[in-house]
Design an enzyme around this catalytic site. Structure first.
Site, short mmCIF file in Angstrom:
data_model
loop_
_atom_site.label_atom_id
_atom_site.label_comp_id
_atom_site.label_asym_id
_atom_site.label_seq_id
_atom_site.Cartn_x
_atom_site.Cartn_y
_atom_site.Cartn_z
N LYS A 1 0.81 -1.23 0.00
CA LYS A 1 0.00 0.00 0.00
C LYS A 1 0.84 1.28 0.00
CE LYS A 1 -4.22 -1.82 2.11
NZ LYS A 1 -5.25 -1.60 3.13
N ASP B 1 -10.58 2.74 2.33
CA ASP B 1 -10.75 2.02 3.60
C ASP B 1 -11.63 2.78 4.60
OD1 ASP B 1 -9.30 -0.26 2.98
OD2 ASP B 1 -7.40 0.57 3.68
#
Ligand code: ATR
Length: 277
Positions: free
Chosen positions: A67, A103
Site C-alpha cells: 500500500k 478504507d
C-alpha cells in the site's frame, strides 16, 4: 474484449476480493474478470503497474505489503490516500495512473448496515494503518468527540498529529481504555487482538452507552470474543466483513461508475467461504 481487474498482494491467495468483485461484475452483466496478482515485496511497483496496464488491466486493488509502495508509484492521489500515505485502489488509464484509498469510507458505510445512527463519543483502539483510516473517516463524518487508546501511546499521538482536524480527538493510555470508553456510542477495535491465533482483547464494555455500536475490523473469525460479549450485553456488534465489502464497493464505483450493493446473497457466499455459514 474482457476487461481486467485484480488485487496485488503478497501473499494474495487468501484475498476475498475476487469473490466480491466477480460477484458484482457478473450481477451487473459486465464482461470482466477480477484476478489475484501475486507480486513479491521487492518488486518495482511502478513497473508492475505498467505491465498490468499493458496487459489490459483498468483497475487494481492493493493489499499488504504494497500500500505504501503504491502511494509513491501512482501519478496522482485523492485526499484520503494523501492523508493515509497509502493507496488501496488504483485506476489505470492510458494517460495516467491514479491512487485512491477507500478504507475509511468502507468503514463508515459498514456502520450504516446497523440500524443506529453513527454518533460520538467514539473510541478507537489501536494506531496502525487501519486506525488511521478510521480516525480520518470519523473526523470527516463530523464526530466531535473521538478518543484513541493504543499500547504504544506515542503512536496514537502521531496519528493525531497527522489527522486532518484534531480538535475533538484525545489520546488515552492503553491502561485507561476503560475510562476512555465512558458513554461512548461507538467502540472500534483495530488492534490485532482477537484475530485468529492472537490473544483476546481485554476490554470492559460496561462503561459504553447502552445503545453503543461495537465494531471489530477483523473478519477471521467473523465473531470475535469482543463482538460476542457486545451482543450478550445487547449492544450492536459489527464485524469486519462490512468494511471489507464496502471498501470494495467504493473501488468498484471508481472503476465502473456505480456502487454495488452488499446484498444477502453476497453475505451468504462470504460467510460460507469463511466457514461460518
Ligand atoms: P494495521 O496497520 O493493520 O492496523 P499494525 O500497524 O500492525 O496494524 O497495528 C496493530 C495494532 O495492534 C497496533 O495498534 C498495536 O499496538 P502498538 O502500536 O503498541 O504495537 C496493537 N497491538 C498488537 N498487539 C497488541 C497487544 N498485545 N496489546 C495491545 N495492543 C496490541
Amino acid at each position: 474484449m474482457t476487461a481486467r481487474f485484480g488485487v496485488i498482494g503478497w501473499p494474495v491467495a487468501h484475498s476475498r476480493s475476487p469473490l466480491i468483485h466477480n460477484y458484482w461484475l457478473q450481477q451487473a452483466g459486465i464482461d470482466a474478470l477480477y484476478e489475484r496478482v501475486p507480486v513479491p515485496p521487492e518488486a518495482d511497483f511502478r513497473a508492475t503497474l505498467e505491465t498490468l496496464r499493458a496487459a489490459g488491466f483498468s483497475g487494481v486493488n492493493v493489499t499488504i505489503p504494497h500500500k505504501e509502495a503504491a502511494f509513491t508509484a501512482v501519478d496522482t492521489r485523492d485526499a484520503a490516500a494523501e492523508y493515509l500515505g497509502a493507496v488501496n485502489t488504483i485506476c489505470l488509464t492510458p494517460e495516467k495512473i491514479t491512487g485512491h484509498n477507500t478504507d475509511g469510507l468502507g468503514f463508515i458505510d459498514s456502520l450504516q448496515d446497523a440500524p443506529e445512527r453513527l454518533t460520538g463519543p467514539a473510541l478507537v483502539l489501536g494506531a496502525g494503518g487501519a486506525a488511521r483510516a478510521i480516525l480520518g473517516a470519523l473526523i470527516d463524518a463530523g464526530i466531535g468527540d473521538i478518543r484513541v487508546a493504543n499500547r504504544t501511546r506515542a503512536r496514537a499521538q502521531s496519528l493525531l498529529d497527522l489527522a486532518p482536524a484534531s480538535d475533538g480527538v484525545r489520546v488515552f493510555d492503553w491502561d485507561d481504555r476503560a475510562v476512555a470508553a465512558q458513554d461512548a456510542r461507538l467502540l472500534v477495535n483495530t488492534t490485532s487482538l482477537g484475530m485468529q491465533g492472537a490473544p483476546a482483547l481485554d476490554m470492559p464494555l460496561d462503561m459504553l452507552a447502552p445503545d453503543a455500536l461495537v465494531a471489530d475490523i477483523v473478519y477471521t473469525p467473523l465473531t470475535t470474543d469482543l463482538l460476542a460479549r457486545a451482543q450478550a450485553r445487547g449492544l450492536t456488534p459489527i464485524n469486519g466483513l462490512g468494511m471489507l465489502v464496502h471498501q470494495a464497493a467504493h473501488a468498484f464505483a471508481l472503476w465502473l461508475g456505480h456502487k454495488p450493493q452488499f446484498d444477502t446473497n453476497l453475505r451468504d457466499q462470504l460467510h460460507k467461504d469463511l466457514g461460518e455459514a
